[in-house]
Design an enzyme around this catalytic site. Structure first.
Site, PDB file in Angstrom:
ATOM      1  NE  ARG A  90      30.857  18.588  -9.191  1.00 38.22           N
ATOM      2  CZ  ARG A  90      31.078  17.465  -8.822  1.00 38.22           C
ATOM      3  NH1 ARG A  90      31.614  17.112  -7.628  1.00 38.22           N
ATOM      4  NH2 ARG A  90      30.585  16.375  -9.513  1.00 38.22           N
ATOM      5  CE  LYS A 112      31.779   7.640  -7.055  1.00 43.43           C
ATOM      6  NZ  LYS A 112      31.118   9.051  -7.116  1.00 43.43           N
ATOM      7  CG  ASN A 113      29.745   8.283 -10.852  1.00 48.24           C
ATOM      8  OD1 ASN A 113      29.578   8.402  -9.502  1.00 48.24           O
ATOM      9  ND2 ASN A 113      30.740   8.847 -11.346  1.00 48.24           N
ATOM     10  CG  ASP A 133      35.045  11.050 -12.285  1.00 48.28           C
ATOM     11  OD1 ASP A 133      35.165  12.321 -12.046  1.00 48.28           O
ATOM     12  OD2 ASP A 133      34.089  10.671 -12.441  1.00 48.28           O
ATOM     13  NE  ARG A 172      32.275  11.051  -1.510  1.00 48.85           N
ATOM     14  CZ  ARG A 172      31.859  12.059  -1.903  1.00 48.85           C
ATOM     15  NH1 ARG A 172      32.590  13.196  -1.326  1.00 48.85           N
ATOM     16  NH2 ARG A 172      30.923  12.243  -2.585  1.00 48.85           N
TER      17      ARG A 172
END
Ligand code: UD1
Length: 419
Positions: free
Chosen positions: A121, A22-23, A304, A396
């Site tokens: 953030r 995903k990232n 994560d 997500r």
């Protein structure tokens, strides 16, 4: 609202294929804005964050098509240079479009992302980096407005190796005039892949994977194609879940070299591991040993995975400590785990886990993506039934999680739950 109902106590067994990262996609897709034409990304997972990025690019005027894991992005029809608040607040990675739009079109307007469920953030490092490259930045009505007729290469030293700031600055610097030296850059595999993709588009970058990046700006870039790397966080989540249930699982289409620190941690607590070029097998037939874990930028233990590891350590008789140095407030999973009977004390940014006590299934609510994964793991080891509510978070970042867990023998089903 949708949820998952899990009946715990079943060891996970079998093989599961890891999806694309995903990232990595969330950085590669904005990078396509740097060169007009059709770009091809393969091994793209079907995730809501990916759909949000597609929506954002389409809002700018790009045409996108995602089929069978292949995402085509045609960037030749960009007509807007603005990322609206609605999309940026839904997904912080939307901020990634600032650097490429500014570099390619000389201006961009992107909503400030604000906080998220695990605390503030900021984006100061992104903005300072772009300012160092010569951008004029104004903050107005919650939006960042950036302008530059042509960015100019310079030396930038990040205070912290932020993944997002490294990506944004890199995407801006590849089209800047002259050379940029970026110090204390992030070394995450997703940043390395972004850099390699930019090079495939014609950029000149040296030092990828190290903290010092040397970028020689070029006049223009051309479209390219890329195979997205495996999702190391999804991979590790399955390894941890398998170990927590004392199972034996082989993950395929994975990269062990992206997971060295995590694999060392798994071995230290008693897992047996076998790796090949693209598979990792974990075998666990005892309870894990307690451990001490501190999150850190890559190649350190990823933030994560902090929540998932905490859930795993509930199985380890004795005291484990898990410190999150990246996001000191990322502990919303703890009160939910405590509702299942977990004994955890939170002192500052350290969770002290008193492991070896049984977890009892109940209804728990997930607050963010990785917290949801931790609650699923807790459900898999708990006695009785656990209902995890708020699963839109997990969708997500984990492709087909329920099907993949079922394939490994877990008793998990999707349910509709009342308020
Ligand atoms: C990326 C990942 C996310 C992961 C995180 C840390 C993506 C899309 N997301 O997020 O999954 O949890 O890396 O590995 O790739 N910071 C500042 N100022 C800034 C930017 C960051 O102070 O301008 C701080 C943050 O508050 C945080 C730390 O730096 O404490 C790490 O943030 P960063 O690496 O930027 O994370 P993201 O890129 O947002």
């Amino acid at each position: 609202m949708e949820g998952f109902r899990i009946r715990g106590g079943q060891p996970l067994q079998g093989r599961v294929r890891i999806s694309g990262a995903k990232n990595a996609v969330l950085a590669l897709a904005p990078a396509t804005l740097l060169a007009p034409g059709v770009h091809r990304l393969r091994n793209v997972p079907r995730l809501t964050d990916v759909f949000t990025m597609v929506e954002l690019l389409e809002g700018l005027g790009c045409s996108c098509h995602l089929e069978e894991g292949e995402l085509h992005i045609d960037t030749s029809t960009v007509r807007s240079l603005r990322a609206p608040q609605e999309l940026v607040s839904r997904m912080r990675a939307s901020f990634y479009i600032l650097g490429p739009l500014l570099a390619r079109y000389g201006q961009a307007e992107v909503s400030l992302p604000g906080g998220c469920s695990f605390g503030p953030r900021p984006v100061d490092l992104h903005l300072q980096g772009l300012q160092r490259l010569g951008a004029q930045i104004e903050l107005q009505d919650g939006y960042v407005r950036a302008r530059a007729s042509r960015l100019r290469g310079t030396t930038i030293e990040l205070r912290f190796p932020s993944v997002g700031a490294t990506g944004n600055i890199l995407m801006a610097a590849v089209l800047a005039e002259g050379e940029t030296l970026l110090r204390n850059a992030a070394c995450e595999p997703e940043i390395v892949q972004l850099g390699e993709y930019l090079c495939a588009m014609g950029a000149s970058i040296e030092g990828l994977g190290s903290p010092t990046l040397h970028i020689r700006g070029v006049e223009q870039l051309r479209p390219a194609a890329v195979e997205v790397i495996p999702d190391r966080i999804e991979a590790a989540t399955f390894l941890i879940a398998a170990a927590a249930t004392q199972g034996e699982v082989t993950i395929t289409h994975a990269r062990a070299d992206h997971l060295q620190t995590v694999l060392e941690h798994l071995q230290q607590v008693g897992c047996r591991l076998t790796t090949t070029e693209s598979t990792i097998t974990v075998h666990m037939d005892t309870l894990p040993q307690p451990s001490t874990t501190v999150t850190a930028p890559y190649p350190g233990f990823p933030t994560d995975l902090q929540a998932q590891w905490t859930a795993f350590m509930l199985q380890a008789p004795g005291i484990s400590r898990i410190t999150d140095t990246i996001y000191p407030n990322r502990f919303k999973h703890i009160p939910e785990l405590q509702r299942m009977g977990a004994r955890i004390e939170l002192i500052g940014n350290t969770a002290i886990v008193y492991g070896g006590y049984p977890l009892i299934g109940t209804r728990v609510v997930s607050s963010d993506l990785r917290a949801s994964a931790a609650l699923l793991i807790a459900g898999l080891i708990a006695q009785g039934e656990t209902e995890v509510v708020g699963i839109h978070h997990i969708e997500r970042g984990y492709e087909a999680i329920e099907r993949k867990l079922q394939q490994l023998g877990a008793s998990i089903e999707r349910i509709c739950v009342g308020p």
